[in-house]
Design a protein around this motif. Structure first.
Motif, short mmCIF file in Angstrom:
data_model
loop_
_atom_site.label_atom_id
_atom_site.label_comp_id
_atom_site.label_asym_id
_atom_site.label_seq_id
_atom_site.Cartn_x
_atom_site.Cartn_y
_atom_site.Cartn_z
N MET A 29 0.81 -1.21 0.00
CA MET A 29 0.00 0.00 0.00
C MET A 29 0.84 1.27 0.00
SD MET A 29 -2.97 -1.17 -0.27
CE MET A 29 -3.85 0.38 -0.08
N ILE A 30 2.02 1.25 0.64
CA ILE A 30 2.84 2.46 0.70
C ILE A 30 3.33 2.88 -0.69
CG2 ILE A 30 4.98 3.46 1.61
CD1 ILE A 30 4.59 1.71 4.10
N PRO A 31 3.97 1.99 -1.47
CA PRO A 31 4.37 2.42 -2.82
C PRO A 31 3.17 2.68 -3.73
CG PRO A 31 4.87 0.10 -2.49
CD PRO A 31 4.47 0.64 -1.16
N VAL A 35 2.50 6.01 -6.05
CA VAL A 35 2.18 6.02 -7.49
C VAL A 35 0.87 6.75 -7.75
CG1 VAL A 35 1.62 4.56 -9.47
CG2 VAL A 35 3.48 3.91 -7.93
N LEU A 36 -0.13 6.52 -6.87
CA LEU A 36 -1.42 7.20 -7.02
C LEU A 36 -1.25 8.71 -6.87
CD1 LEU A 36 -4.49 6.94 -7.35
CD2 LEU A 36 -4.66 6.72 -4.86
N LEU A 37 -0.42 9.11 -5.91
CA LEU A 37 -0.18 10.54 -5.72
C LEU A 37 0.55 11.13 -6.91
CD1 LEU A 37 -0.47 12.88 -3.73
CD2 LEU A 37 1.72 12.24 -2.75
N LEU A 38 1.44 10.35 -7.50
CA LEU A 38 2.17 10.83 -8.67
C LEU A 38 1.23 11.05 -9.85
CD1 LEU A 38 5.06 11.45 -9.67
CD2 LEU A 38 5.21 9.07 -10.43
N LEU A 39 0.21 10.19 -9.96
CA LEU A 39 -0.72 10.27 -11.09
C LEU A 39 -1.83 11.28 -10.87
CD1 LEU A 39 -1.09 6.45 -11.92
CD2 LEU A 39 0.32 8.14 -13.09
N LYS A 40 -2.36 11.33 -9.65
CA LYS A 40 -3.53 12.17 -9.36
C LYS A 40 -3.24 13.32 -8.42
CE LYS A 40 -6.53 9.63 -11.68
NZ LYS A 40 -7.31 10.16 -12.82
N GLY A 41 -2.03 13.38 -7.88
CA GLY A 41 -1.74 14.36 -6.85
C GLY A 41 -1.84 15.80 -7.30
N GLY A 42 -1.58 16.07 -8.58
CA GLY A 42 -1.65 17.44 -9.06
C GLY A 42 -3.03 18.05 -8.88
N GLU A 43 -4.08 17.26 -9.14
CA GLU A 43 -5.45 17.75 -9.00
C GLU A 43 -5.77 18.00 -7.53
OE1 GLU A 43 -7.99 14.90 -10.81
OE2 GLU A 43 -6.77 14.73 -12.63
N TRP A 44 -5.41 17.04 -6.67
CA TRP A 44 -5.73 17.18 -5.24
C TRP A 44 -4.96 18.34 -4.62
CZ3 TRP A 44 -4.57 11.29 -4.41
CH2 TRP A 44 -5.55 10.54 -5.08
N LEU A 45 -3.69 18.47 -4.97
CA LEU A 45 -2.88 19.53 -4.37
C LEU A 45 -3.33 20.91 -4.82
CD1 LEU A 45 0.67 17.95 -4.54
CD2 LEU A 45 -0.69 18.37 -2.52
N GLY A 46 -3.88 20.99 -6.04
CA GLY A 46 -4.40 22.26 -6.50
C GLY A 46 -5.51 22.76 -5.61
#
Length: 234
Positions: A29-31, A35-46
């Protein structure tokens, strides 16, 4: 000898489906979260940065909270003492110190949690876009949390051993040490993010790193001295 003891602990972990399923889900789950944050993190961080404009220290603290919560999914050190069961005398009769045995149990969790956490950080830090100092503090806080949870889990395993089980599912899933290690990880994960959200920029991630380092040092000293004596007397 240290490598042999570590290999023994690792073989026990990977050869037991119950042990892996109940105490080692973080290995995957940690890696995966990285990977999920790398793919979708831009939207959430915005969205997050719109709510917290300019508060990069808060964002770093929240990242440490997420890393700590993910690390709490691995608690294989907590039942490792109890899993020796009636064969505990074998370890106690070996020409190695009790501390060497405990170090192997500690290293096993650090290996299976620390490496996935490095993958998570490698994925998360570029997405977060923090300054070099805050990125370093985020990585340090996350890795210190991995160490703290391993030390705490092993301490609980020594405080609440169960050596008289008939099925390994008992110490792995129903042991008090596992429950406390898991609960302690959840509670500690709320600390940096919750405090940062409450105090805002007034709380720097360096404070959490310092606190975690102090707690790690205290638990390490206890395990090396008193904890080793407890293990030898079981």
């Amino acid at each position: 000898l240290p490598a042999a003891l570590l290999g023994k602990e690792c073989r026990r972990f990977v050869s037991s489906p119950n042990y892996m399923l109940n105490c080692g889900m973080g290995v995957l789950m940690i890696p995966a979260a990285g990977v999920l944050l790398l793919l979708k993190g831009g939207e959430w961080l915005g969205l997050l940065k719109a709510v917290l404009p300019g508060a990069d220290s808060v964002l770093a603290a929240l990242a440490i909270s997420v890393a700590c919560l993910l690390a709490s999914m691995n608690d294989m050190a907590a039942p490792s003492v109890s899993l020796e069961g009636k064969s505990l005398w074998v370890l106690q009769s070996l020409p190695v110190s009790a501390w060497e045995v405990l170090k192997a149990k500690l290293k096993m969790q650090l290996v299976f949690t620390g490496i996935p956490m490095l993958v998570f950080l490698a994925c998360a830090l570029p997405v977060l876009g923090l300054s070099p100092v805050l990125s370093l503090l985020t990585a340090a806080g996350s890795l210190l949390a991995v160490l703290l949870l391993a030390l705490f889990g092993l301490t609980m395993g020594l405080k609440m051993p169960n050596l008289h089980w008939t099925s390994e599912i008992t110490p792995v899933k129903q042991g008090g040490s596992v429950a406390l290690a898991l609960l302690g990880g959840w509670v500690y994960a709320l600390l940096p993010g919750g405090a940062a959200m409450t105090l805002g920029r007034n709380l720097h991630p360096a404070v959490f790193c310092l606190l975690t380092a102090v707690l790690c040092a205290l638990l390490y000293v206890w395990l090396k001295n008193r904890g080793a004596n407890v293990f030898a007397a079981l």
